[in-house]
Design a protein around this motif. Sequence first.
Motif, PDB file in Angstrom:
ATOM      1  N   LEU A  31      14.605  -9.922   7.518  1.00 10.85           N
ATOM      2  CA  LEU A  31      14.829  -9.352   6.188  1.00 10.85           C
ATOM      3  C   LEU A  31      14.374 -10.272   5.064  1.00 10.85           C
ATOM      4  CD1 LEU A  31      18.521  -8.211   6.835  1.00 10.85           C
ATOM      5  CD2 LEU A  31      16.466  -6.822   7.140  1.00 10.85           C
ATOM      6  N   ASP A  32      14.168 -11.553   5.353  1.00  9.06           N
ATOM      7  CA  ASP A  32      13.985 -12.547   4.298  1.00  9.06           C
ATOM      8  C   ASP A  32      12.701 -12.370   3.507  1.00  9.06           C
ATOM      9  OD1 ASP A  32      16.388 -13.767   4.817  1.00  9.06           O
ATOM     10  OD2 ASP A  32      15.538 -15.224   6.224  1.00  9.06           O
ATOM     11  N   ALA A  33      11.640 -11.906   4.150  1.00 12.81           N
ATOM     12  CA  ALA A  33      10.350 -11.793   3.466  1.00 12.81           C
ATOM     13  C   ALA A  33       9.550 -10.656   4.086  1.00 12.81           C
ATOM     14  CB  ALA A  33       9.567 -13.103   3.587  1.00 12.81           C
ATOM     15  N   PRO A  34       8.670 -10.021   3.310  1.00  9.31           N
ATOM     16  CA  PRO A  34       7.826  -8.977   3.880  1.00  9.31           C
ATOM     17  C   PRO A  34       6.953  -9.538   4.999  1.00  9.31           C
ATOM     18  CG  PRO A  34       7.751  -8.915   1.479  1.00  9.31           C
ATOM     19  CD  PRO A  34       8.467 -10.185   1.864  1.00  9.31           C
ATOM     20  N   ALA A  35       6.643  -8.693   5.956  1.00 10.23           N
ATOM     21  CA  ALA A  35       5.801  -9.088   7.086  1.00 10.23           C
ATOM     22  C   ALA A  35       4.459  -8.384   6.993  1.00 10.23           C
ATOM     23  CB  ALA A  35       6.483  -8.727   8.400  1.00 10.23           C
ATOM     24  N   THR A  36       3.411  -9.109   7.358  1.00  5.90           N
ATOM     25  CA  THR A  36       2.080  -8.514   7.367  1.00  5.90           C
ATOM     26  C   THR A  36       1.608  -8.320   8.801  1.00  5.90           C
ATOM     27  OG1 THR A  36       1.035 -10.691   7.233  1.00  5.90           O
ATOM     28  CG2 THR A  36       1.465  -9.540   5.155  1.00  5.90           C
TER      29      THR A  36
ATOM     30  N   THR B 191     -10.650  -1.923   9.462  1.00  5.26           N
ATOM     31  CA  THR B 191      -9.500  -2.805   9.589  1.00  5.26           C
ATOM     32  C   THR B 191      -8.362  -2.282   8.725  1.00  5.26           C
ATOM     33  OG1 THR B 191     -10.860  -4.756  10.050  1.00  5.26           O
ATOM     34  CG2 THR B 191      -8.627  -5.144   9.230  1.00  5.26           C
ATOM     35  N   TYR B 192      -7.199  -2.105   9.364  1.00  6.40           N
ATOM     36  CA  TYR B 192      -5.996  -1.622   8.690  1.00  6.40           C
ATOM     37  C   TYR B 192      -5.012  -2.782   8.576  1.00  6.40           C
ATOM     38  CZ  TYR B 192      -7.827   2.992   9.961  1.00  6.40           C
ATOM     39  OH  TYR B 192      -8.629   4.095  10.113  1.00  6.40           O
ATOM     40  N   THR B 193      -4.437  -2.962   7.386  1.00  9.64           N
ATOM     41  CA  THR B 193      -3.485  -4.033   7.135  1.00  9.64           C
ATOM     42  C   THR B 193      -2.197  -3.441   6.586  1.00  9.64           C
ATOM     43  OG1 THR B 193      -5.298  -5.564   6.635  1.00  9.64           O
ATOM     44  CG2 THR B 193      -3.087  -6.203   5.921  1.00  9.64           C
ATOM     45  N   SER B 194      -1.069  -3.944   7.088  1.00  8.61           N
ATOM     46  CA  SER B 194       0.228  -3.422   6.642  1.00  8.61           C
ATOM     47  C   SER B 194       1.054  -4.518   5.991  1.00  8.61           C
ATOM     48  CB  SER B 194       1.007  -2.830   7.818  1.00  8.61           C
ATOM     49  OG  SER B 194       1.330  -3.839   8.764  1.00  8.61           O
ATOM     50  N   LEU B 195       1.869  -4.121   5.019  1.00 12.83           N
ATOM     51  CA  LEU B 195       2.871  -4.981   4.407  1.00 12.83           C
ATOM     52  C   LEU B 195       4.206  -4.252   4.570  1.00 12.83           C
ATOM     53  CD1 LEU B 195       3.439  -7.579   2.751  1.00 12.83           C
ATOM     54  CD2 LEU B 195       3.296  -6.144   0.704  1.00 12.83           C
ATOM     55  N   THR B 196       5.125  -4.853   5.325  1.00 13.78           N
ATOM     56  CA  THR B 196       6.364  -4.184   5.717  1.00 13.78           C
ATOM     57  C   THR B 196       7.569  -4.925   5.164  1.00 13.78           C
ATOM     58  OG1 THR B 196       5.348  -3.414   7.772  1.00 13.78           O
ATOM     59  CG2 THR B 196       7.755  -3.394   7.667  1.00 13.78           C
ATOM     60  N   THR B 197       8.450  -4.178   4.517  1.00 13.26           N
ATOM     61  CA  THR B 197       9.695  -4.724   3.991  1.00 13.26           C
ATOM     62  C   THR B 197      10.871  -3.992   4.645  1.00 13.26           C
ATOM     63  OG1 THR B 197       8.641  -5.165   1.856  1.00 13.26           O
ATOM     64  CG2 THR B 197      11.050  -5.202   1.927  1.00 13.26           C
ATOM     65  N   LEU B 198      11.826  -4.759   5.170  1.00 14.79           N
ATOM     66  CA  LEU B 198      13.028  -4.196   5.784  1.00 14.79           C
ATOM     67  C   LEU B 198      14.242  -4.540   4.930  1.00 14.79           C
ATOM     68  CD1 LEU B 198      12.483  -5.258   9.514  1.00 14.79           C
ATOM     69  CD2 LEU B 198      12.039  -3.006   8.534  1.00 14.79           C
TER      70      LEU B 198
ATOM     71  N   THR C 108      -3.159  -0.547   3.923  1.00  7.81           N
ATOM     72  CA  THR C 108      -4.452  -0.537   3.235  1.00  7.81           C
ATOM     73  C   THR C 108      -5.548  -0.629   4.285  1.00  7.81           C
ATOM     74  OG1 THR C 108      -4.332  -2.950   2.950  1.00  7.81           O
ATOM     75  CG2 THR C 108      -3.575  -1.577   1.112  1.00  7.81           C
ATOM     76  N   ALA C 109      -6.715  -0.107   3.949  1.00  9.94           N
ATOM     77  CA  ALA C 109      -7.857  -0.137   4.867  1.00  9.94           C
ATOM     78  C   ALA C 109      -9.079  -0.629   4.115  1.00  9.94           C
ATOM     79  CB  ALA C 109      -8.108   1.252   5.454  1.00  9.94           C
ATOM     80  N   ASP C 110      -9.985  -1.276   4.842  1.00 13.74           N
ATOM     81  CA  ASP C 110     -11.160  -1.840   4.183  1.00 13.74           C
ATOM     82  C   ASP C 110     -12.305  -0.839   4.052  1.00 13.74           C
ATOM     83  OD1 ASP C 110     -12.096  -1.684   6.783  1.00 13.74           O
ATOM     84  OD2 ASP C 110     -12.503  -3.835   6.994  1.00 13.74           O
TER      85      ASP C 110
ATOM     86  N   GLY D 113     -12.180   1.560   1.790  1.00 15.40           N
ATOM     87  CA  GLY D 113     -12.137   2.062   0.423  1.00 15.40           C
ATOM     88  C   GLY D 113     -11.148   3.183   0.185  1.00 15.40           C
ATOM     89  N   SER D 114     -10.463   3.634   1.192  1.00 18.09           N
ATOM     90  CA  SER D 114      -9.495   4.709   1.019  1.00 18.09           C
ATOM     91  C   SER D 114      -8.248   4.179   0.313  1.00 18.09           C
ATOM     92  CB  SER D 114      -9.123   5.318   2.364  1.00 18.09           C
ATOM     93  OG  SER D 114      -8.617   4.334   3.242  1.00 18.09           O
ATOM     94  N   PRO D 115      -7.499   5.058  -0.369  1.00 26.21           N
ATOM     95  CA  PRO D 115      -6.311   4.595  -1.092  1.00 26.21           C
ATOM     96  C   PRO D 115      -5.214   4.167  -0.140  1.00 26.21           C
ATOM     97  CG  PRO D 115      -6.472   6.985  -1.185  1.00 26.21           C
ATOM     98  CD  PRO D 115      -7.757   6.506  -0.577  1.00 26.21           C
ATOM     99  N   PRO D 116      -4.290   3.345  -0.608  1.00 23.91           N
ATOM    100  CA  PRO D 116      -3.196   2.888   0.248  1.00 23.91           C
ATOM    101  C   PRO D 116      -2.289   4.048   0.681  1.00 23.91           C
ATOM    102  CG  PRO D 116      -3.374   1.533  -1.722  1.00 23.91           C
ATOM    103  CD  PRO D 116      -4.251   2.713  -1.939  1.00 23.91           C
ATOM    104  N   VAL D 117      -1.609   3.841   1.801  1.00 17.51           N
ATOM    105  CA  VAL D 117      -0.606   4.772   2.307  1.00 17.51           C
ATOM    106  C   VAL D 117       0.746   4.080   2.262  1.00 17.51           C
ATOM    107  CG1 VAL D 117       0.246   5.994   4.351  1.00 17.51           C
ATOM    108  CG2 VAL D 117      -2.184   6.024   3.811  1.00 17.51           C
TER     109      VAL D 117
END
Length: 272
Positions: free
Chosen positions: A156-161, A170-177, A193-195, A197-201
């Motif tokens: 819980l302390d910090a978001p995880a990538t 390439t798909y990259t995630s930023l996850t907060t619990l 996010t994806a490289d 050019g598509s918008p974030p989900v």
Amino acid sequence: MSGTPGGNLLTDHPELYEARFPDPGRLAARWAEDRLRAHACGPAVLDLGCGTGRDAAHLHAAGRDVTGADLSEAMLAHARTRHPGPAYVRADLRGFDLGARVFDAVVCLDSALLYCHTNDDVDGLLRSCRRALRPGGLLVAEMRNGAFFLGNTELLDAPATGGFTWQGTTYTSLTTLRVDRAAQLLRRRRVWTADDGSPPVEQHSAWRLLFPQELRYALAAHGFTVLELHDGPGPRTEPPWREGAPAPAGTADGDRLHVVAQLRTSSIPRRA
């Protein structure tokens, strides 16, 4: 990708789910098969929350008569095409009725049981499992451990990538619990996010945080006797479970919880 909140990039696109979570060794399915064999379970198995069908197909290859059930039509379509062998049906784990079919075991892996967010949801699941199982049948489940979050904040302390690459993108995630204590839920916010050019989900999901004694109480109320309840070893623990691992110690300090429960043959559950 779509920038609209709601939906789920991975479960809406099963091929991405399998790319993000490769499981060539089928560790969760092998653990489940090991527990079924250890308790001399019969061959008919319902894989509840079967997802892409990988675990159901492994259990089928091990000689089981498997039915995979999931609420996602996208997952079921993928399972039928990519992991044939089991029968696949659409069902809501919070309350399902598969008719006259009776199973020797219900398997529920990867915290699928924790999508039952309310007490009514948990009751609906266990009531449905009781209806689907023959007397003496097993419920084998693996999930996050609610008790882990009593004093442990490392998740819980910090978001995880995280991230993965599929078909050149390439798909990259930023996850907060965060823990919603009033609802007893572990809530997750994830932005993909994806490289290309598509918008974030942005997507939101949650798991019920069940405590070991709370789980014992719910199972007993629906006519089950707990045979095993422990934190590890299991398919997602460190170190992970392996064939021939010693019997679990019965502790519940780790972040995963594993349960094997048997439907009693002669007692009347306290809840209808």
